[in-house]
Design a protein around this motif. Structure first.
Motif, PDB file in Angstrom:
ATOM      1  N   GLY A  71      41.259  24.305  59.650  1.00 44.87           N
ATOM      2  CA  GLY A  71      40.084  25.538  58.876  1.00 44.87           C
ATOM      3  C   GLY A  71      40.688  26.571  58.831  1.00 44.87           C
ATOM      4  N   MET A  88      43.669  27.489  55.925  1.00 46.59           N
ATOM      5  CA  MET A  88      43.253  27.638  55.151  1.00 46.59           C
ATOM      6  C   MET A  88      41.948  28.294  54.290  1.00 46.59           C
ATOM      7  N   PHE A  89      41.176  29.140  55.157  1.00 41.29           N
ATOM      8  CA  PHE A  89      39.606  29.655  54.670  1.00 41.29           C
ATOM      9  C   PHE A  89      40.131  31.482  54.123  1.00 41.29           C
ATOM     10  N   TRP A  90      41.540  31.619  55.588  1.00 43.32           N
ATOM     11  CA  TRP A  90      41.776  33.274  55.860  1.00 43.32           C
ATOM     12  C   TRP A  90      42.703  33.239  54.533  1.00 43.32           C
ATOM     13  N   GLY A  91      43.708  31.952  54.524  1.00 42.44           N
ATOM     14  CA  GLY A  91      44.320  31.936  53.629  1.00 42.44           C
ATOM     15  C   GLY A  91      43.935  32.805  52.008  1.00 42.44           C
ATOM     16  N   LEU A  92      42.661  32.447  51.387  1.00 45.24           N
ATOM     17  CA  LEU A  92      42.177  32.511  50.137  1.00 45.24           C
ATOM     18  C   LEU A  92      41.971  33.831  50.220  1.00 45.24           C
ATOM     19  N   PHE A  93      41.156  34.740  51.350  1.00 50.77           N
ATOM     20  CA  PHE A  93      41.328  35.824  51.596  1.00 50.77           C
ATOM     21  C   PHE A  93      42.772  37.025  51.331  1.00 50.77           C
ATOM     22  N   ALA A 117      44.984  35.444  49.705  1.00 50.86           N
ATOM     23  CA  ALA A 117      45.623  35.555  48.558  1.00 50.86           C
ATOM     24  C   ALA A 117      45.466  36.314  47.385  1.00 50.86           C
ATOM     25  N   CYS A 118      43.898  36.458  47.900  1.00 56.46           N
ATOM     26  CA  CYS A 118      43.014  37.499  47.084  1.00 56.46           C
ATOM     27  C   CYS A 118      43.559  38.449  47.113  1.00 56.46           C
ATOM     28  N   MET A 173      46.521  39.530  45.305  1.00 61.44           N
ATOM     29  CA  MET A 173      46.073  39.415  44.308  1.00 61.44           C
ATOM     30  C   MET A 173      45.872  40.989  43.825  1.00 61.44           C
ATOM     31  N   VAL A 174      44.862  41.222  43.868  1.00 58.18           N
ATOM     32  CA  VAL A 174      44.627  42.859  43.874  1.00 58.18           C
ATOM     33  C   VAL A 174      45.500  43.811  44.127  1.00 58.18           C
ATOM     34  N   GLY A 231      48.975  42.947  44.157  1.00 59.84           N
ATOM     35  CA  GLY A 231      49.705  43.004  42.963  1.00 59.84           C
ATOM     36  C   GLY A 231      49.867  43.903  41.972  1.00 59.84           C
TER      37      GLY A 231
END
Lengths: 478, 30
Positions: free
Chosen positions: B2, B5-10, B12-13, B16-17, B19
């Motif tokens: 869990g 995958m959970f913290w990975g999205l944070f 990644a976001c 992105m910001v 970048g």
């Protein structure tokens, strides 16, 4: 009055005050449609984020995640990518010559009044139907909060939206959007810690979510191909919708646009991540809901204390209103500027134009509720077009807008074929095509093929159509 | 399973910001 009613009364009072103030700030058509084109990064970014975030984010997204698990969350990354593309590729040339509406850009770049009218008609029909569905949702919220009949709620909701949008135009929309973004933020920021306290912290939330829904943190609920095509359709749907493009005209210059969009991206990502966490809470606390769409209402009523629950409902209302008011501007300008003043009666005097503009918004805002009250369109067709709304906009406008900006050879005939073909193909795919491929992809591919093929087969565009966007083109060649 | 995958999205976001912000600075220095 109950505390709930007070929260809503206060909320509507602020919205009206902004509308009234905006009336005095609106002096001409440019103010009315693009807020004078002088917005700064904070207001510009806030209105972009508020318009992007609809009731769908708070109800639909949470519902999908409740059913499909965290892997769906990764599709979120397509949104910043589409804004990035919009700012880096589209905006620099698109904003060289400021227009009042998207169809006005189409007229300048594709040298024709007819094609502008065509764009106006596509926007008008799709948007009015979309507004109609949002008004139904507004009626349901009014019914929950105030206990009034749904029809009265729909009329009241429309009246509130119309009052401030008709009198204040884009200025009112922008400043109410800033306020509504704050309400959405407050709703999410207060709700998440409380929801986390109920389950005992983030670590515990992850454990409990996994035991309630064993596949929640796997890639098995949604195969990679499906996630990629969903991401691609989010991306295409995000690039060239009229309500976003018009905000590029509303912001002052490229420097402001870059900063404003950064702010919008941060707000959209933060709001979505907070909402995703509420979806996990719903999986833990209410594992047996018949449909994911109930997840948000359950969290709002059962997890949060009454006052905060109504703040959450106010947040959902704010999300919906800030999207609908922007669509009213888009549909109203399509009717009064791009269709009436462009094709029907070009001789409207400048003094009367502002009145024609206001009547346009009044008409596009009243038609949905009149249709609903007379029993037309509360059925499946509406839901059908709502689901297709973003796909239709993407299939109609991505190629003519992006293609017109990057490709000099793009012609009027190519753009018209792309719009008509894209819309037709999207509908056809939705009805006859396999469900494994999103209709927007089919519509977009048909639109792209027609755009390129028909452009190459028709005579090249005149220099006067390219000169506003390509600095090395001389408008009057020798 | 869990947590990554959970913290990975944070993460990644946030990436992105970051970048986008880096691109913005580069674009304006040019």
């Amino acid at each position: 009055m109950t505390p709930q009613a007070w929260i809503f009364a206060g909320y509507f009072a602020v919205v009206f005050a902004i509308g009234w103030h905006s009336l005095r700030a609106t002096r001409n058509e440019e103010d009315y449609w693009i807020a004078g084109g002088e917005l700064g990064w904070f207001t510009g970014g806030a209105t972009m984020a508020a318009t992007h975030t609809s009731a769908g984010t708070f109800i639909g997204t949470i519902g999908v995640m409740y059913t499909a698990g965290w892997s769906f969350g990764w599709v979120l990354l397509a949104i910043p990518l589409s804004y990035w593309f919009m700012v880096a590729v589209l905006a620099p040339r698109f904003t060289k010559q400021k227009e009042l509406t998207l169809p006005a850009f189409i007229e300048t770049r594709y040298y024709g009044k007819g094609i502008r009218g065509l764009a106006g008609v596509i926007i008008l029909i799709a948007t009015v139907v979309y507004i109609q569905a949002q008004i139904i949702a507004g009626g349901l919220i009014a019914n929950t909060v105030f206990g009034i009949p749904t029809t009265a709620g729909m009329v009241g909701f429309t009246a509130i939206l119309l009052i401030y949008t008709v009198i204040g135009g884009m200025v009112a929309v922008v400043y109410t959007d800033v306020f509504q973004l704050v309400v959405m933020g407050l709703g999410a920021v207060f709700a998440v810690p409380l929801a986390l306290r109920q389950v005992g912290g983030v670590g515990r939330l992850l454990e409990l979510a996994e035991s309630a829904h064993p596949l929640v943190f796997t890639w098995e609920t949604m195969p990679a191909v499906l996630l990629l095509t969903m991401g691609l359709s989010f991306f295409l749907g995000g690039i060239a919708t009229p309500e976003k493009l018009i905000r590029l005209y509303a912001m002052k210059d490229m420097r402001v646009i870059r900063r404003g969009v950064l702010f919008a991206i941060i707000m959209i990502l933060a709001l979505n991540l907070l909402v995703f966490m509420l979806a996990l809470t719903a999986i833990v606390l209410f594992p047996q809901l018949p449909t994911g769409d109930l997840a948000m209402p359950m969290v709002a009523t059962a997890v949060l204390p009454a006052t905060l629950g109504s703040l959450m409902l106010a947040a959902i209302t704010a999300a919906m209103m800030s999207t609908v008011d922007s669509l009213l501007i888009v549909a109203g300008s399509a009717l009064s500027v791009d269709i009436y003043q462009n094709l029907v009666n070009p001789d409207v005097t400048p003094e009367r134009r502002m009145w024609v503009d206001r009547i346009g918004i009044l008409v596009v805002g009243s038609v949905p509720v009149i249709l609903l009250l007379s029993g037309v369109g509360e059925g499946e067709l509406i839901q059908f077009i709502v689901l297709l709304f973003t796909a239709l906009m993407a299939a109609a406008f991505v190629m003519p807008v992006v293609g017109g900006i990057v490709w000099r050879r793009a012609t009027k005939q190519g753009a018209a074929a792309a719009m008509v073909g894209g819309v037709t193909a999207t509908f056809a795919w939705e009805i006859f095509g396999p469900a494994s491929v999103e209709p927007v992809l089919a519509g977009f591919l048909v639109s792209a093929a027609l755009f390129i093929g028909v452009s190459l087969a028709s005579p090249p565009p005149p220099a006067s159509a390219l000169a506003p966007y390509f600095e090395d083109v001389d408008p009057v060649p020798d | 399973m869990g947590a990554p995958m959970f913290w990975g999205l944070f993460v990644a976001c946030a990436a992105m910001v970051a970048g986008y912000a880096a691109w913005m600075r580069w674009e304006e220095r040019r």
